[in-house]
Design an enzyme around this catalytic site. Structure first.
Site, PDB file in Angstrom:
ATOM      1  N   ASP A   8      35.001  53.730   9.005  1.00  0.00           N
ATOM      2  CA  ASP A   8      35.185  54.973   9.748  1.00  0.00           C
ATOM      3  C   ASP A   8      34.694  54.718  11.168  1.00  0.00           C
ATOM      4  O   ASP A   8      34.386  53.579  11.549  1.00  0.00           O
ATOM      5  CB  ASP A   8      34.485  56.148   9.058  1.00  0.00           C
ATOM      6  N   CYS A  66      30.777  52.625   6.601  1.00  0.00           N
ATOM      7  CA  CYS A  66      30.686  53.949   7.211  1.00  0.00           C
ATOM      8  C   CYS A  66      29.237  54.153   7.620  1.00  0.00           C
ATOM      9  O   CYS A  66      28.461  53.204   7.610  1.00  0.00           O
ATOM     10  CB  CYS A  66      31.195  55.048   6.272  1.00  0.00           C
ATOM     11  N   THR A  68      26.582  55.491   6.201  1.00  0.00           N
ATOM     12  CA  THR A  68      25.622  55.077   5.171  1.00  0.00           C
ATOM     13  C   THR A  68      26.218  54.119   4.158  1.00  0.00           C
ATOM     14  O   THR A  68      25.483  53.471   3.423  1.00  0.00           O
ATOM     15  CB  THR A  68      25.087  56.295   4.395  1.00  0.00           C
ATOM     16  N   HIS A  99      25.608  40.924 -12.043  1.00  0.00           N
ATOM     17  CA  HIS A  99      25.588  41.851 -13.175  1.00  0.00           C
ATOM     18  C   HIS A  99      26.781  42.797 -13.230  1.00  0.00           C
ATOM     19  O   HIS A  99      27.181  43.207 -14.325  1.00  0.00           O
ATOM     20  CB  HIS A  99      24.307  42.682 -13.152  1.00  0.00           C
ATOM     21  N   HIS A 134      27.013  40.988 -19.476  1.00  0.00           N
ATOM     22  CA  HIS A 134      27.528  41.809 -18.383  1.00  0.00           C
ATOM     23  C   HIS A 134      29.036  42.041 -18.531  1.00  0.00           C
ATOM     24  O   HIS A 134      29.538  43.101 -18.164  1.00  0.00           O
ATOM     25  CB  HIS A 134      27.193  41.173 -17.038  1.00  0.00           C
TER      26      HIS A 134
END
Length: 154
Positions: A8, A66, A68, A99, A134
């Site tokens: 963004d 972006c 965060t 994982h 996993h």
């Protein structure tokens, strides 16, 4: 690998550096842009483009930036087969690959320092998926996605 990337407006500056890092490591970069040509770039459209490409297998992985990283990860995870998460450091990037077989790396354009960027991307690119127990958990995720798509959840 073919890696779809997007950001963004708050991640634009970091995105160019991230693309250069990916290219330095020998990967093909597929840029996913918003239809907006100036001003604010909303993250949902960009994350949906990257999520679609990863989900359909048209690219191997995705990288989104972006403010965060959280908004991008929320949208990208709407697509079947996408496992997206914010990785603020090298250890998180490593564990996300080992994982969770993370295939979409989400980064914070506001909080991740320039010095950390290269390390986080490098670890995410180079760390293999461990399989074993996993793999069973990834298959459980796939089964949940299939049930949701078929209208069989819960």
């Amino acid at each position: 690998m073919r890696i779809a990337v997007g950001s963004d407006h708050r991640g634009v500056g970091m995105l160019s550096q991230a693309m250069e890092i990916l290219r330095q490591h020998g990967h093909e970069v597929i840029e996913c842009h918003s239809q907006v040509t100036e001003g604010t770039i909303d993250y949902p459209e960009v994350a949906a483009k990257v999520g679609t490409l990863v989900s359909k297998g048209e690219v191997d992985r995705g990288l989104l930036i972006c403010g965060t990283g959280i908004g991008m990860s929320i949208v990208a995870n709407k697509f079947p087969g996408v496992r997206a998460a914010v990785c603020p450091d090298e250890l998180t990037a490593e564990i996300s690959r080992r994982h969770n077989n993370l295939n979409v790396l989400c980064l914070s354009g506001d909080m991740l320092g320039q010095n950390a960027l290269h390390g986080v991307i490098r670890v995410w690119l180079e760390t293999p998926f461990e399989h074993g127990r996993h793999e069973r958990r990834i298959e459980e995720i796939r089964n949940i996605e299939r049930k949701i798509s078929a209208g069989e959840w819960p």
